[in-house]
Design an enzyme around this catalytic site. Structure first.
Site, PDB file in Angstrom:
ATOM      1  N   ASP A   1       0.616  -1.267  -0.027  1.00  0.00           N
ATOM      2  CA  ASP A   1      -0.159  -0.002   0.017  1.00  0.00           C
ATOM      3  C   ASP A   1       0.825   1.312   0.046  1.00  0.00           C
ATOM      4  O   ASP A   1       2.035   1.033   0.238  1.00  0.00           O
ATOM      5  CB  ASP A   1      -1.004  -0.009   1.134  1.00  0.00           C
ATOM      6  CG  ASP A   1      -0.231  -0.612   2.399  1.00  0.00           C
ATOM      7  OD1 ASP A   1       0.960  -0.810   2.675  1.00  0.00           O
ATOM      8  OD2 ASP A   1      -1.025  -0.992   3.485  1.00  0.00           O
TER       9      ASP A   1
ATOM     10  N   CYS B   1       1.410   4.706   9.713  1.00  0.00           N
ATOM     11  CA  CYS B   1       0.988   3.371   9.579  1.00  0.00           C
ATOM     12  C   CYS B   1       2.261   2.689   8.939  1.00  0.00           C
ATOM     13  O   CYS B   1       2.276   1.420   8.889  1.00  0.00           O
ATOM     14  CB  CYS B   1      -0.300   3.088   8.980  1.00  0.00           C
ATOM     15  SG  CYS B   1      -0.986   1.572   9.393  1.00  0.00           S
TER      16      CYS B   1
ATOM     17  N   GLU C   1      -5.964   2.931   3.478  1.00  0.00           N
ATOM     18  CA  GLU C   1      -6.523   3.621   4.827  1.00  0.00           C
ATOM     19  C   GLU C   1      -7.944   3.934   4.803  1.00  0.00           C
ATOM     20  O   GLU C   1      -8.705   4.101   5.808  1.00  0.00           O
ATOM     21  CB  GLU C   1      -5.505   4.897   5.423  1.00  0.00           C
ATOM     22  CG  GLU C   1      -4.235   4.528   5.593  1.00  0.00           C
ATOM     23  CD  GLU C   1      -4.030   3.633   7.022  1.00  0.00           C
ATOM     24  OE1 GLU C   1      -5.186   3.435   7.821  1.00  0.00           O
ATOM     25  OE2 GLU C   1      -2.895   3.067   7.325  1.00  0.00           O
TER      26      GLU C   1
END
Length: 385
Positions: free
Chosen positions: A74, A99, A133
């Site tokens: 990601d 993250c 997200e």
């Protein structure tokens, strides 16, 4: 050219400084594309995705074409103001790779660079996916058709960094690694009025409070305690001042469960409670439950057994069998369509994922590249046999 550890560290620092939110990762996409085009191109085919312009697919042509193995990373960041104090802190106000997707991308580039110079035994597909997200980027990518036909992996892998594991450690679980999630958005509409005349109003603070309290019974009385689950209501707003009865209240929350069956059962109970509150308090309730592509990350049994067996036995790999986590991941959608495995990469930070102070130990990058490259080489042999 295989990217060196110094190259990878510089890539990581650049990505960390320029985070972008979901579906807005245009500069990230361009940087990734530029970096990939600097690798040997003999075995590479690059594919853009018209429907999802920040996505990027890179196929490495193998010696045979019997199987296509996918590896997904990601690329988006979070709306968090960084407070790490790092010399390469985010330069974008209010945005941060809290993250660790900058770690994810860097490891993926390291693995890709190896196979760009060392032709794999079978085809590999590297998926640089936007908007994990929010907006269910994995589901959007799959539904766009970009992974159809010769671009649909037979199996797929992905990692997530873990601040609680030692730097470079590989963690995994055969079964459900991450929970499926569902957003709760509820609006309660009654009648506002003067605090001195409650009989002439319909108080939505009371109605919303009843909803909040009854929600607490869902997990304790509707979910098998062995299986577990979470319903958290983290945001409630109502009214404007203390001497006016609120005619409207708004509540936001989340459902998390390790199986889709439990997630749906909990959604049904939230809906039933909302309808009951409407009847009890004579108000209107508008309830939105949004799951999108955030399904449970259910690792494929056979593939995960092979992955864990390799990592346990591999020289230089610190393997840790982990427990399920109630965190959500849109890789759950991809893994519901394509068998595969998600695993942890330890980054040893005292601060949690999504924290404004989360600063991964970058020793994890080289360790992650080595472990994943080694596993893929092993997997080629397993497939061939």
């Amino acid at each position: 050219m295989t990217l060196s550890n110094e190259n990878l560290l510089n890539i990581y620092r650049h990505l960390h400084q320029f985070p972008e939110l979901g579906l807005e990762e245009f500069k990230t996409h361009d940087y990734l594309l530029t970096t990939i085009k600097q690798l040997p191109q003999q075995y590479l085919t690059i594919k853009e995705v018209t429907q999802l312009p920040t996505a990027l697919l890179v196929k490495v042509v193998g010696k045979t074409h019997d199987r296509l193995i996918g590896y997904r990373t990601d690329i988006d960041a979070l709306p968090v103001q960084e407070q790490t104090g790092l010399s390469f802190s985010s330069k974008i106000k209010g945005q941060m790779h809290a993250c660790g997707h900058d770690i994810h991308m860097t490891v993926a580039l390291g693995v890709l660079s190896y196979f760009a110079s060392n032709q794999p035994a079978t085809d590999l597909l590297f998926i640089f996916q936007p908007s994990e997200e929010n907006h269910s980027g994995g589901m959007q990518l799959y539904q766009s058709g970009a992974l159809a036909g010769d671009w649909l992996p037979d199996e797929i892998y992905a990692l997530h960094d873990n601040p609680q594991l030692p730097a470079g450690a590989i963690g995994c679980l055969n079964g459900t690694l991450f929970a499926g999630t569902c957003e709760i958005h509820a609006d309660f509409n009654g009648k506002s009025g003067h605090a001195a005349y409650p009989h002439n109003a319909n108080d939505m603070v009371v109605a919303a409070s009843a909803f909040v309290m009854q929600i607490q019974t869902i997990v304790s009385r509707n979910v098998d305690p062995i299986e577990g689950g979470v319903v958290t209501l983290g945001h409630l707003t109502a009214g404007d001042t203390g001497n006016v009865i609120a005619g409207h209240a708004h509540v936001d929350g989340t459902i998390r469960a390790l199986t889709q069956t439990n997630n749906q059962r909990m959604q049904q109970r939230v809906r039933a409670i909302a309808e009951g509150v409407a009847l009890t308090y004579g108000c209107e309730v508008s309830l939105k439950l949004h799951q999108g592509g955030y399904l449970p990350v259910e690792n494929n049994s056979a593939i995960t057994a092979d992955f864990m067996g390799y990592m346990r036995a591999a020289d230089g790999v610190n393997f840790i069998e982990t427990k399920p986590a109630m965190t959500g991941e849109d890789f759950g959608y991809l893994i519901s369509k394509i068998p595969g495995t998600m695993f942890w990469l330890g980054v040893d930070s005292p601060y949690s994922l999504h924290s404004e102070k989360m600063a991964p130990n970058t020793d994890a990058i080289a360790a992650g590249v080595s472990a994943i490259t080694g596993y893929l080489e092993h997997r080629f042999t397993t497939i061939a046999n």
